[in-house]
Design a protein around this motif. Structure first.
Motif, short mmCIF file in Angstrom:
data_model
loop_
_atom_site.label_atom_id
_atom_site.label_comp_id
_atom_site.label_asym_id
_atom_site.label_seq_id
_atom_site.Cartn_x
_atom_site.Cartn_y
_atom_site.Cartn_z
N PHE A 147 63.11 -38.09 -113.32
CA PHE A 147 64.22 -38.65 -112.54
C PHE A 147 64.82 -37.56 -111.66
N TYR A 202 70.05 -44.11 -109.24
CA TYR A 202 71.07 -44.08 -110.30
C TYR A 202 71.48 -45.48 -110.73
N ALA A 253 69.01 -46.61 -113.25
CA ALA A 253 69.16 -45.93 -114.54
C ALA A 253 70.38 -46.44 -115.29
N TYR A 276 70.37 -38.92 -122.60
CA TYR A 276 69.88 -39.76 -121.51
C TYR A 276 70.23 -39.10 -120.18
N SER A 284 68.60 -36.57 -116.58
CA SER A 284 67.58 -36.63 -115.53
C SER A 284 66.22 -36.07 -115.92
N ILE A 330 64.13 -38.99 -118.27
CA ILE A 330 63.69 -40.25 -117.68
C ILE A 330 62.56 -39.89 -116.72
N LEU A 385 60.96 -46.72 -114.47
CA LEU A 385 61.70 -45.70 -115.19
C LEU A 385 61.26 -45.74 -116.65
#
Length: 346
Positions: A110, A124, A127, A209, A211, A214, A221
């Motif tokens: 991510f 974002y 996510a 959780y 960047s 992911i 994702l």
């Protein structure tokens, strides 16, 4: 050479055909005690997780109780798959060898997918929506067989993490010890923060959780590094994502994403959320989590000999400072810790 042969053999058993000439590359590690290797060349490639035999089941950070009977990665993986969350496919697990063969998710995290556009709202939003929908489903489908429902962010764990900061982010970093009176103030204030945080309703929480946990594969994702999942407040994973030590976001954008989470959660659950209270708790949790992160990064440097996370300490402290400004009742704590960590001064 023995390890390379073992890795190729594991892949061969996983896919039903030998791969005697497949190249092997060790992948960049994180702060854990696991090692990762890529066997083969995309699209005909796999990632192998190699775990030391004495560290396959117990979390490295403070947890209560005995080590679980099943590998946490597999246990939580099964639950997330049941909820429909995209997680890496497990092709084979050789428990005696401590080796797992996983699908290769490529190297696009991510973080790297943002491509310098730190305020990539579309990414974002996805996510945050994924997180809100996961949380709603997990609150509806509690599973006592999943390890995440047997452990929790309780008062003791929050307090331990705050003192992890005191030990490594305040004392070790500054090279000074607080006075007895200051230590008593820290003890009391940390315990009070821990009580407030532990009093919130709890549900399934990934715990990290952010960047780098992911992956982005063919537009999907994919959630990884979920083995330490536990029970925590709804805001916890949002702090990890929106107050990420690796990707710094400004407050206006954070508020936009918090509003998005609340809207998605309300739509999926039918429950109304008080946005002001939700964000105030988010700020208190930011202080706790990012103090802990700053201390943890110094711990990883000094104890594990990995200085790679030191560069992320300043962002963690900036988040704490900003959250202090939104929680003025903690001005006394801010003043005290700023004596030893000047970056936190008002």
């Amino acid at each position: 050479m023995e390890l390379e042969a073992a890795l190729r053999d594991q892949v061969g058993q996983a896919i039903g055909r030998p791969v005697p000439d497949a190249p092997i590359k060790k992948l960049k590690g994180d702060a854990s005690n696991r090692s990762y290797y890529r066997v083969g060349t995309a699209p005909d490639s796999w990632v192998l997780m190699v775990m030391p035999p004495d560290a396959t089941k117990k979390s490295e950070e403070a947890t209560k109780g005995e080590p679980p009977k099943e590998l946490p990665f597999i246990n939580v993986h099964r639950y997330l798959e049941k909820l429909g969350v995209r997680v890496p496919r497990i092709l084979r697990y050789d428990e005696p060898a401590g080796i797992m063969v996983l699908e290769d998710l490529s190297d696009i995290t991510f973080e790297s997918a943002l491509e310098g556009g730190r305020h990539n709202q579309a990414l974002y939003t996805r996510a945050v929506d994924l997180l809100a929908k996961l949380r709603v489903q997990a609150e509806k489908q509690r599973d006592p067989e999943c390890l995440a429902f047997t452990r929790a962010f309780d008062e003791d764990l929050y307090d331990w993490e705050l003192h992890h900061f005191r030990e490594w982010g305040l004392e070790a970093w500054s090279g000074k010890l607080p006075t007895d009176a200051e230590r008593a103030q820290l003890d009391a204030t940390f315990r009070d923060i821990a009580k407030q945080l532990a009093a919130a309703p709890r549900g399934f929480t990934h715990r990290d959780y952010q960047s780098r946990n992911i992956m982005v594969k063919e537009g999907e994702l994919v959630v990884i590094d979920f083995q330490d999942a536990l029970q925590g407040p709804r805001q916890y994973d949002l702090v990890a994502l929106l107050r990420d030590s690796y990707v710094e976001l400004d407050r206006d954008f954070v508020d936009t994403m918090l509003d998005r989470y609340i809207a998605t959660f309300e739509k999926e659950s039918g429950e109304k959320i008080d946005a002001k209270e939700f964000k105030a708790f988010f700020d208190l949790l930011t202080i706790q989590r990012k103090l802990k992160d700053a201390g943890r990064f110094e711990f990883i440097n000094r104890v594990k000999g990995n200085p790679g996370f030191l560069v992320s300490i300043p962002a963690s402290l900036r988040y704490v400072k900003a959250a202090f400004a939104r929680r003025p009742e903690l001005a006394g704590l801010q003043k005290l810790v700023a004596k030893y960590v000047p970056e936190l001064a008002a």
